[in-house]
Motif scaffolding. Structure first.
Motif, PDB file in Angstrom:
ATOM      1  N   ALA A 150       0.860  -1.195   0.000  1.00  0.00           N
ATOM      2  CA  ALA A 150       0.000   0.000   0.000  1.00  0.00           C
ATOM      3  C   ALA A 150       0.891   1.238   0.000  1.00  0.00           C
ATOM      4  N   ALA A 151       0.417   2.243  -0.645  1.00  0.00           N
ATOM      5  CA  ALA A 151       1.197   3.478  -0.739  1.00  0.00           C
ATOM      6  C   ALA A 151       1.240   4.162   0.612  1.00  0.00           C
ATOM      7  N   PRO A 152       2.380   4.743   0.964  1.00  0.00           N
ATOM      8  CA  PRO A 152       2.458   5.437   2.250  1.00  0.00           C
ATOM      9  C   PRO A 152       1.563   6.673   2.220  1.00  0.00           C
ATOM     10  N   PRO A 153       1.029   7.093   3.390  1.00  0.00           N
ATOM     11  CA  PRO A 153       0.141   8.259   3.416  1.00  0.00           C
ATOM     12  C   PRO A 153       0.914   9.530   3.051  1.00  0.00           C
ATOM     13  N   ARG A 159      -1.715   8.976  10.859  1.00  0.00           N
ATOM     14  CA  ARG A 159      -2.404   7.680  10.827  1.00  0.00           C
ATOM     15  C   ARG A 159      -3.318   7.571  12.017  1.00  0.00           C
ATOM     16  N   GLY A 160      -4.368   6.793  11.900  1.00  0.00           N
ATOM     17  CA  GLY A 160      -5.262   6.555  13.016  1.00  0.00           C
ATOM     18  C   GLY A 160      -4.688   5.515  13.963  1.00  0.00           C
ATOM     19  N   PRO A 164      -4.295  -0.945  10.674  1.00  0.00           N
ATOM     20  CA  PRO A 164      -5.042  -0.449   9.500  1.00  0.00           C
ATOM     21  C   PRO A 164      -5.897  -1.561   8.895  1.00  0.00           C
ATOM     22  N   PRO A 165      -7.038  -1.222   8.292  1.00  0.00           N
ATOM     23  CA  PRO A 165      -7.911  -2.241   7.714  1.00  0.00           C
ATOM     24  C   PRO A 165      -7.278  -2.884   6.505  1.00  0.00           C
ATOM     25  N   LYS A 166      -7.681  -4.144   6.231  1.00  0.00           N
ATOM     26  CA  LYS A 166      -7.168  -4.836   5.075  1.00  0.00           C
ATOM     27  C   LYS A 166      -7.754  -4.246   3.814  1.00  0.00           C
TER      28      LYS A 166
END
Length: 167
Positions: A150-153, A159-160, A164-166
Motif C-alpha cells: 500500500a502506498a504510504p500516506p 495515521r489513526g 489499519p484495515p485490510k
C-alpha cells in the motif's frame, strides 16, 4: 573408681536375656489372645527388680527382633508363641517357579547383562547411503508476495490508532 562400675555389671549379669524374660512372661500370663507389650513389661518389672533405665526401649527392640526371627507372633497388638501346627509363613510376593534340574555335563553361560550393549569404539562409523532425488533437503523457502504494498500516506496526514484495515 572400679567399685562404681562393678554394680551395673553385676546387675546385668543377674538378669536373664530379654528374649528369655519375654517368653517366660508370655507363658506365665497364658492369655488366650496373647499378651500386649504393657502387660509383658509389667510382668517383667514385677519379677525382676533391677531393670535398666531403657527397659521399655530394650523390650520393644527385642519383641521386634523375636517377631522377625519367628520366635513369637504378633496378632492384633498381642504377642504369643507361634502355633506348632500352623504352616510356615510365606514371604511376600509370588513364589518362584521350580526350575528343572540341568544334566550334569551342561555348561551354564553367565546371564546377559541388563540394558543396551555399549558401542564398539574401534568399529568404523556407519554412513547412510542416501538416494538422490534432485531436490535439496529441508523445507523450501517462502515465495515472495507479488502484490504491491500500500502506498504510504501523504506527508501531512496522521495515521489513526490501531491496525489499519485490510485492502
Amino acid at each position: 573408681m572400679a567399685d562404681a562400675q562393678d554394680p551395673p555389671q553385676t546387675q546385668q549379669s543377674l538378669l536373664p536375656d530379654y528374649p528369655q524374660m519375654i517368653l517366660k512372661a508370655i507363658d506365665a500370663l497364658n492369655e488366650q489372645a496373647g499378651s500386649n507389650k504393657s502387660t509383658i513389661s509389667k510382668h517383667i518389672e514385677s519379677t525382676h527388680s533391677n531393670l535398666p533405665a531403657a527397659h521399655t526401649t530394650l523390650l520393644s527392640h527385642h519383641l521386634a527382633k523375636m517377631i522377625n526371627g519367628g520366635q513369637i507372633v504378633m496378632l492384633k497388638n498381642n504377642y504369643m508363641r507361634p502355633d506348632p501346627n500352623a504352616p510356615p509363613k510365606r514371604g511376600r510376593g509370588r513364589p518362584p517357579k521350580p526350575k528343572a534340574p540341568l544334566p550334569p555335563d551342561t555348561v551354564v553361560s553367565p546371564p546377559r547383562p541388563r540394558g543396551r550393549p555399549p558401542k564398539d569404539p574401534l568399529a568404523p562409523p556407519k554412513h547412510k547411503t542416501t538416494v538422490s532425488t534432485g531436490r535439496p533437503r529441508g523445507r523450501p523457502p517462502k515465495m515472495a508476495k507479488t502484490t504491491p504494498a500500500a502506498a504510504p500516506p501523504p506527508p501531512g496526514v496522521k495515521r489513526g490508532r490501531g491496525r489499519p484495515p485490510k485492502v
